[in-house]
Structures are given as structure tokens and as C-alpha cells.
Design a protein around this motif. Structure first.
Motif, PDB file in Angstrom:
ATOM      1  N   GLY A 130       0.788  -1.214   0.000  1.00  0.00           N
ATOM      2  CA  GLY A 130       0.000   0.000   0.000  1.00  0.00           C
ATOM      3  C   GLY A 130       0.821   1.265   0.000  1.00  0.00           C
ATOM      4  N   GLN A 131       2.121   1.141   0.301  1.00  0.00           N
ATOM      5  CA  GLN A 131       2.972   2.328   0.281  1.00  0.00           C
ATOM      6  C   GLN A 131       3.127   2.824  -1.149  1.00  0.00           C
ATOM      7  N   LYS A 132       2.958   4.128  -1.362  1.00  0.00           N
ATOM      8  CA  LYS A 132       2.950   4.676  -2.713  1.00  0.00           C
ATOM      9  C   LYS A 132       4.212   5.443  -3.063  1.00  0.00           C
ATOM     10  N   GLU A 133       5.081   5.666  -2.107  1.00  0.00           N
ATOM     11  CA  GLU A 133       6.258   6.474  -2.390  1.00  0.00           C
ATOM     12  C   GLU A 133       7.398   6.070  -1.463  1.00  0.00           C
ATOM     13  N   PRO A 134       8.642   6.309  -1.855  1.00  0.00           N
ATOM     14  CA  PRO A 134       9.782   5.981  -0.995  1.00  0.00           C
ATOM     15  C   PRO A 134       9.875   6.969   0.162  1.00  0.00           C
ATOM     16  N   GLY A 135      10.715   6.641   1.118  1.00  0.00           N
ATOM     17  CA  GLY A 135      10.918   7.534   2.242  1.00  0.00           C
ATOM     18  C   GLY A 135       9.749   7.542   3.208  1.00  0.00           C
ATOM     19  N   HIS A 136       8.992   6.462   3.260  1.00  0.00           N
ATOM     20  CA  HIS A 136       7.815   6.371   4.119  1.00  0.00           C
ATOM     21  C   HIS A 136       8.226   6.599   5.571  1.00  0.00           C
ATOM     22  N   GLU A 137       7.478   7.457   6.280  1.00  0.00           N
ATOM     23  CA  GLU A 137       7.795   7.777   7.663  1.00  0.00           C
ATOM     24  C   GLU A 137       6.579   7.542   8.543  1.00  0.00           C
ATOM     25  N   ASP A 138       6.809   6.958   9.716  1.00  0.00           N
ATOM     26  CA  ASP A 138       5.723   6.603  10.617  1.00  0.00           C
ATOM     27  C   ASP A 138       5.767   7.429  11.891  1.00  0.00           C
ATOM     28  N   PHE A 139       4.593   7.736  12.418  1.00  0.00           N
ATOM     29  CA  PHE A 139       4.383   8.316  13.746  1.00  0.00           C
ATOM     30  C   PHE A 139       4.760   7.219  14.739  1.00  0.00           C
ATOM     31  N   THR A 140       5.863   7.387  15.448  1.00  0.00           N
ATOM     32  CA  THR A 140       6.426   6.314  16.258  1.00  0.00           C
ATOM     33  C   THR A 140       6.777   6.805  17.651  1.00  0.00           C
ATOM     34  N   SER A 141       6.527   5.949  18.657  1.00  0.00           N
ATOM     35  CA  SER A 141       6.927   6.249  20.027  1.00  0.00           C
ATOM     36  C   SER A 141       7.701   5.082  20.606  1.00  0.00           C
ATOM     37  N   ARG A 142       8.622   5.411  21.498  1.00  0.00           N
ATOM     38  CA  ARG A 142       9.364   4.413  22.255  1.00  0.00           C
ATOM     39  C   ARG A 142       9.225   4.766  23.734  1.00  0.00           C
ATOM     40  N   ARG A 143       9.125   3.733  24.568  1.00  0.00           N
ATOM     41  CA  ARG A 143       8.970   3.999  25.998  1.00  0.00           C
ATOM     42  C   ARG A 143      10.054   3.289  26.794  1.00  0.00           C
ATOM     43  N   PHE A 144      10.486   3.975  27.840  1.00  0.00           N
ATOM     44  CA  PHE A 144      11.573   3.482  28.685  1.00  0.00           C
ATOM     45  C   PHE A 144      11.136   3.524  30.142  1.00  0.00           C
ATOM     46  N   LEU A 145      11.653   2.592  30.907  1.00  0.00           N
ATOM     47  CA  LEU A 145      11.353   2.514  32.329  1.00  0.00           C
ATOM     48  C   LEU A 145      12.031   3.670  33.066  1.00  0.00           C
ATOM     49  N   PRO A 146      11.660   3.927  34.308  1.00  0.00           N
ATOM     50  CA  PRO A 146      12.290   5.030  35.045  1.00  0.00           C
ATOM     51  C   PRO A 146      13.807   4.914  35.176  1.00  0.00           C
ATOM     52  N   ASN A 147      14.344   3.702  35.011  1.00  0.00           N
ATOM     53  CA  ASN A 147      15.807   3.534  35.081  1.00  0.00           C
ATOM     54  C   ASN A 147      16.494   3.680  33.725  1.00  0.00           C
ATOM     55  N   GLY A 148      15.720   4.048  32.690  1.00  0.00           N
ATOM     56  CA  GLY A 148      16.312   4.270  31.377  1.00  0.00           C
ATOM     57  C   GLY A 148      16.368   3.061  30.476  1.00  0.00           C
ATOM     58  N   ARG A 149      15.973   1.897  30.980  1.00  0.00           N
ATOM     59  CA  ARG A 149      15.979   0.694  30.158  1.00  0.00           C
ATOM     60  C   ARG A 149      14.705   0.609  29.321  1.00  0.00           C
ATOM     61  N   ARG A 150      14.803  -0.074  28.190  1.00  0.00           N
ATOM     62  CA  ARG A 150      13.674  -0.210  27.282  1.00  0.00           C
ATOM     63  C   ARG A 150      12.504  -0.905  27.971  1.00  0.00           C
ATOM     64  N   ASP A 151      11.291  -0.369  27.832  1.00  0.00           N
ATOM     65  CA  ASP A 151      10.083  -0.954  28.400  1.00  0.00           C
ATOM     66  C   ASP A 151       9.554  -1.993  27.417  1.00  0.00           C
ATOM     67  N   ARG A 152       9.896  -3.239  27.639  1.00  0.00           N
ATOM     68  CA  ARG A 152       9.574  -4.301  26.693  1.00  0.00           C
ATOM     69  C   ARG A 152       8.080  -4.616  26.661  1.00  0.00           C
ATOM     70  N   SER A 153       7.316  -4.116  27.622  1.00  0.00           N
ATOM     71  CA  SER A 153       5.868  -4.347  27.618  1.00  0.00           C
ATOM     72  C   SER A 153       5.136  -3.366  26.714  1.00  0.00           C
ATOM     73  N   PHE A 154       5.857  -2.397  26.174  1.00  0.00           N
ATOM     74  CA  PHE A 154       5.247  -1.357  25.347  1.00  0.00           C
ATOM     75  C   PHE A 154       5.391  -1.731  23.869  1.00  0.00           C
ATOM     76  N   GLY A 155       4.237  -2.003  23.212  1.00  0.00           N
ATOM     77  CA  GLY A 155       4.264  -2.292  21.784  1.00  0.00           C
ATOM     78  C   GLY A 155       5.143  -3.471  21.428  1.00  0.00           C
ATOM     79  N   GLU A 156       5.964  -3.290  20.422  1.00  0.00           N
ATOM     80  CA  GLU A 156       6.878  -4.333  19.954  1.00  0.00           C
ATOM     81  C   GLU A 156       8.242  -4.119  20.597  1.00  0.00           C
ATOM     82  N   GLY A 157       8.437  -4.717  21.763  1.00  0.00           N
ATOM     83  CA  GLY A 157       9.721  -4.624  22.440  1.00  0.00           C
ATOM     84  C   GLY A 157      10.112  -3.207  22.825  1.00  0.00           C
ATOM     85  N   GLY A 158       9.122  -2.363  23.112  1.00  0.00           N
ATOM     86  CA  GLY A 158       9.418  -1.000  23.532  1.00  0.00           C
ATOM     87  C   GLY A 158       9.115   0.063  22.509  1.00  0.00           C
TER      88      GLY A 158
END
Length: 493
Positions: free
Chosen positions: A414-442
Motif C-alpha cells: 500500500g505504500q505509494k512512495e519511498p521515504g515512508h515515515e511513521d508516527f512512532t513512540s518508544r517507551r523506557f522505564l524510570p531507570n532508562g531501560r527499554r520498556d519491553r511491555s510497550f508495543g513491539e519490544g518498547g
């Protein structure tokens, strides 16, 4: 065991496995489905002035206001747009139609002389005031000339005539008291904050005139801080006659963008200002009157870049986002722009005095998500790698850090053009480590199939949940170009 029994056991096992898998997939989705429509709110912003029919915009900034509502700075998606507006959004993601016109402030036209080309205004930031009013900040541009721009709106979304000149502060482009000529550069605002005493502080950049351009204008790029009194007049007691300008040395190891992109007012009245000097990250702490606070970091600032590299890479946005937690610690998430294809992202926490908090994270850099390790697909030449660009940070009610922005994604149906960009978020625990419970591995993409999208702002609501905002291209009449763009927000559980 009979064949029938074995078949029954196998079917039960498959059913249990499917249920577990479905439950895990469901648990991995961090979207709060009570927000908007199934967790996503899309708002189209349309004005119809003669020179800008149907132009639409996205969200450049999000800030809280009274009653748990949100203020958004609306900016143009298409090149040459004319957007300088604020929107007010209810806590559930719907537009507040009691504000302005259907939730959005009226179109502002600038013209200094009758018959003169009015130029364009672009909104970059918004701030909520104690009385429910909204302050919008950005810049004016006309033929390569720039000037800082402010507008204040009442709690009902109308221009506040008691501020500046009938509600706006848009000076004619000038530098050090002299008018700027065509393509002479100037000053722009990219963020704004309100000090406890009501002083307005805007930060941005000084755009240098091209070397071969004759006439008056700034000759060197720089970082800019401007203070205004609550009525919109320059506060001459701040810095040097109302301004603090920081320019890089004429020679040195680094080259590239120079300017400030973020400012936050601390309860003490001091200011944190972040950005880049020759594309090398810097964070300054200033006193309330615009002086560099030498007790912070090293002589008033924290600065770093990727060792052993020259910062020469260019990108669409130069943003240096940071957040301050309730204990006064500063969380930074900033891209470093070294030579070559790798774009390391610095992710660290500073103590209130500017020293690095070594209990946060494993290193100076952001922990990679599973997608970062995927090999590029050589058959898809449009997108060859995952590249996350952090554009905003918010800390939720549990102390977890949500970083949102855009990510170059691999080709999908379905992508119609190169350079496709997504609205993306990453979440980290209070200690700075990746929150693996968030989405796909953080990590979590909020992107309708076949559409480009980008997140540029985030805030924490009174209940501790985080809302991220940006824009999305809408599939309409067989196309999804800039003319089919809407503001997009999502909320995370």
C-alpha cells in the motif's frame, strides 16, 4: 490414546495457544482506546483566505491548559503554507468547538503597507496561561527575511487586543535596530515558556544572510533567547537589552546547524535552553534575567557530540527535546549527526546541577529496539534502514519516559512512495531501560496503512497518561498528498 482423543487434545492446544497469542498481542498494544476513535484522533484544520484555500496543518507543539484540555500549535505541512494558529482539544481527543472557530483560532494576515506582499507566518510553539489564554509563538518570513512572531488569544480563542498590537507581536524584520533587506536572514522563534512572574521567553535561531547577499542582516548564525513583558513589549532588563545571543566561533571542529529549539521555565525562575551549536548538542541554564548560570554543568552548560566525528549531516528538523521530572532531573533524547549513515541517539538523565546520572540507562546512547537490528531489504530501494528521529519527550505518571517522533520504515503493501515515515513512540522505564511491555519490544507505530505520518509533540495529562501529536496523510480521492493532511493524536495507557 485413540486418534480422536489425540485430535481433540491438539485442537484444545491450538485454541489455548491462539488465546494466549491473541492476549499477548492485545496486551502489547499500548493505545488507550477510550481516546478519539479506537485510540486515535484525527482533526482537519482548514482555512479559506483567498491566498490559502484549503491548506491543512499538523501539530507542532502540545501544552496543557485549564480543565485538562490541550493547546496545539498548528503549522503548515505543504511548502509555502500560511499557518499561524492554535487549536484547543478536549481531553478525549475531540476539538473544543467553544474555542475560536470550531476549535481553531482565526487566520492572521500580516501586511506592513497597503499593497505589500504580507509574507507568511509559521507557528512553532504554544503556551497556556493561568487565566486560560493561549500564547502562540513562531516566526514571520518574507523573501528570505525573518522576524519573531507572537500572538495571544483569549480563553474563547479570539485575539487578545490587550497584547502587542491588537493581539499580535510581529515586528518588521530587523537586526540590531536596522531593517533587513531581501534575503537578509533574521530571527526565528521555535519554542516559548512562561516564567513564574509572567515574563514570556522565546528561543530560536539567528538565520545568517548568504555571504554573497549585499545589505543589512546577520552575518553569523546563532542561538537566540528573547524576553517579553506580559503585554508583549521587549523586556529590556533581560540579557543584553532583552536578548541573549550565542554565536559559535568562526573556526572549529564542528559545522552545521546552530540554534535553540527548546526552553523550559523552572519553578525557581531559572530557564533551561537546549539546541545545537554547529550541530553539537548544548543545554544551557540561565538565570531569570537572562544570564548564563555558571553553577550548572561546565560553566553554565552541558555539551556533547559523538566522539571522533564531524557533525555535518543535515535533516528536516533540528530538535533537541528534553523533559524535567518532579525531582528536577533532566531527561535528554537528542540525535547526534556524525559523518556517515549511522545516527546515534543520545539518551541520558542529568542531575539538577548538570552532572550525568549514571544510574540511568546502560550507556550514553538509546537502547536499541528489535526493529533496529533488522537487515535492510535490498529489493526495496526507497527505504534501506530504520532511522528513529526523536522530536518530543514526556514522562508519565509512573515515571516512564515516552519518546516520540518519526521513523523511516521498510516498504509495506500500500505504500505509494519511498521515504515512508511513521508516527512512532518508544517507551523506557524510570531507570532508562527499554520498556519491553510497550508495543513491539518498547516501540509502537501509530500509522494508518499506506499513509505517511509524524509525531512532533507530547504532553502528560493530569491522570498521568501521555498524549502524542503530529500529522497524518489521509487517503482521499485516490491520493494522500499534503492537501489531504490532518492533525493526529493518540494516547497511551
Amino acid at each position: 490414546m485413540s486418534g480422536v482423543a489425540r485430535l481433540k487434545r491438539a485442537l484444545i492446544g491450538c485454541a489455548v495457544l491462539c488465546a494466549v497469542t491473541a492476549g499477548a498481542a492485545l496486551a502489547a498494544d499500548p493505545t488507550d482506546t477510550t481516546f478519539g476513535t479506537n485510540g486515535i484522533a484525527e482533526i482537519e484544520a482548514r482555512f479559506t483566505p483567498q491566498e490559502d484555500v484549503g491548506q491543512v496543518g499538523g501539530i507542532a507543539d502540545l501544552e496543557p491548559t485549564r480543565g485538562g484540555k490541550m493547546l496545539a500549535a498548528v503549522y503548515p505541512i505543504a511548502r509555502g503554507g500560511h499557518y499561524f494558529a492554535a487549536a484547543r482539544i478536549d481531553r478525549d481527543g475531540s476539538r473544543d468547538r467553544s474555542f475560536g472557530r470550531n476549535g481553531i483560532t482565526p487566520y492572521i494576515h500580516v501586511s506592513y503597507r497597503k499593497g505589500e506582499n504580507g509574507g507568511v507566518l509559521q507557528a512553532e510553539a504554544v503556551a497556556g496561561l493561568r487565566d486560560g489564554k493561549a500564547l502562540l509563538a513562531g516566526y514571520y518570513e518574507n523573501g528570505g527575511e525573518f522576524a519573531p512572531a507572537l500572538a495571544r488569544f483569549t480563553s474563547r480563542g479570539r485575539l487578545d487586543r490587550g497584547f502587542g498590537r491588537r493581539g499580535t507581536v510581529v515586528p518588521r524584520p530587523s537586526f540590531e535596530g536596522r531593517p533587513i533587506q531581501t534575503e537578509g536572514g533574521g530571527e526565528r522563534l521555535h519554542d516559548v515558556a512562561i516564567e513564574p512572574d509572567g515574563t514570556i521567553v522565546g528561543v530560536g535561531d539567528i538565520v545568517a544572510a548568504p555571504h554573497n547577499t549585499p545589505g543589512v542582516g546577520p552575518r553569523r548564525a546563532g542561538g537566540l533567547v528573547i524576553a517579553y513583558r506580559p503585554d508583549g513589549k521587549i523586556d529590556r532588563s533581560f540579557g543584553h537589552d532583552g536578548r541573549l545571543r550565542i554565536t559559535p566561533p568562526r573556526s572549529g571542529r564542528y559545522s552545521g546547524y546552530t540554534g535553540f529549539t527548546e526552553v523550559k521555565a523552572l519553578p525557581s525562575g531559572k530557564l533551561l535552553v537546549s539546541g545545537y551549536i554547529h550541530q553539537r548538542y548544548v543545554l544551557y541554564r540561565l538565570t531569570a534575567d537572562g544570564r548564563i548560570d555558571r553553577s550548572f554543568g561546565r560553566s553554565g552548560r552541558v555539551a556533547f557530540a559523538k566522539p571522533g566525528s564531524r557533525a555535518i549531516k543535515f535533516t528536516s528538523y533540528f530538535v533537541a527535546p528534553f523533559a524535567v521530572d518532579p525531582r528536577g532531573r533532566i531527561v535528554l533524547c537528542v540525535p547526534l549527526f556524525p559523518e556517515g549513515s549511522e545516527e546515534p541517539v543520545a539518551f541520558l538523565r542529568l542531575l539538577p546541577d548538570g552532572r550525568r546520572d549514571t544510574s540511568f540507562g546502560r550507556s550514553l546512547y538509546m537502547e536499541r529496539a528489535p526493529s533496529d537490528a533488522r537487515e535492510p531489504d535490498p529489493r526495496k530501494h526507497g527505504v534501506q534502514f530504520f532511522s528513529f528521529e526523536p522530536l518530543a519527550i514526556a514522562i508519565d505518571g509512573h515515571g516512564r519516559v515516552l519518546v516520540t517522533g518519526g521513523e523511516a520504515a521498510p516498504y509495506i503493501p500500500g505504500q505509494k512512495e519511498p521515504g515512508h515515515e511513521d508516527f512512532t513512540s518508544r517507551r523506557f522505564l524510570p531507570n532508562g531501560r527499554r520498556d519491553r511491555s510497550f508495543g513491539e519490544g518498547g516501540m509502537w507505530h501509530t500509522a494508518p496503512l499506506g499513509s505517511q505520518s509524524l509525531a512532533r509533540a507530547a504532553l502528560t495529562q493530569p491522570d498521568g497518561k501521555v498524549v502524542a501529536g503530529g500529522w497524518v496523510q489521509i487517503e482521499r480521492f485516490g491520493g494522500n498528498g499534503p492537501g489531504n493532511t490532518a492533525m493526529m493524536l493518540t494516547r497511551y495507557r
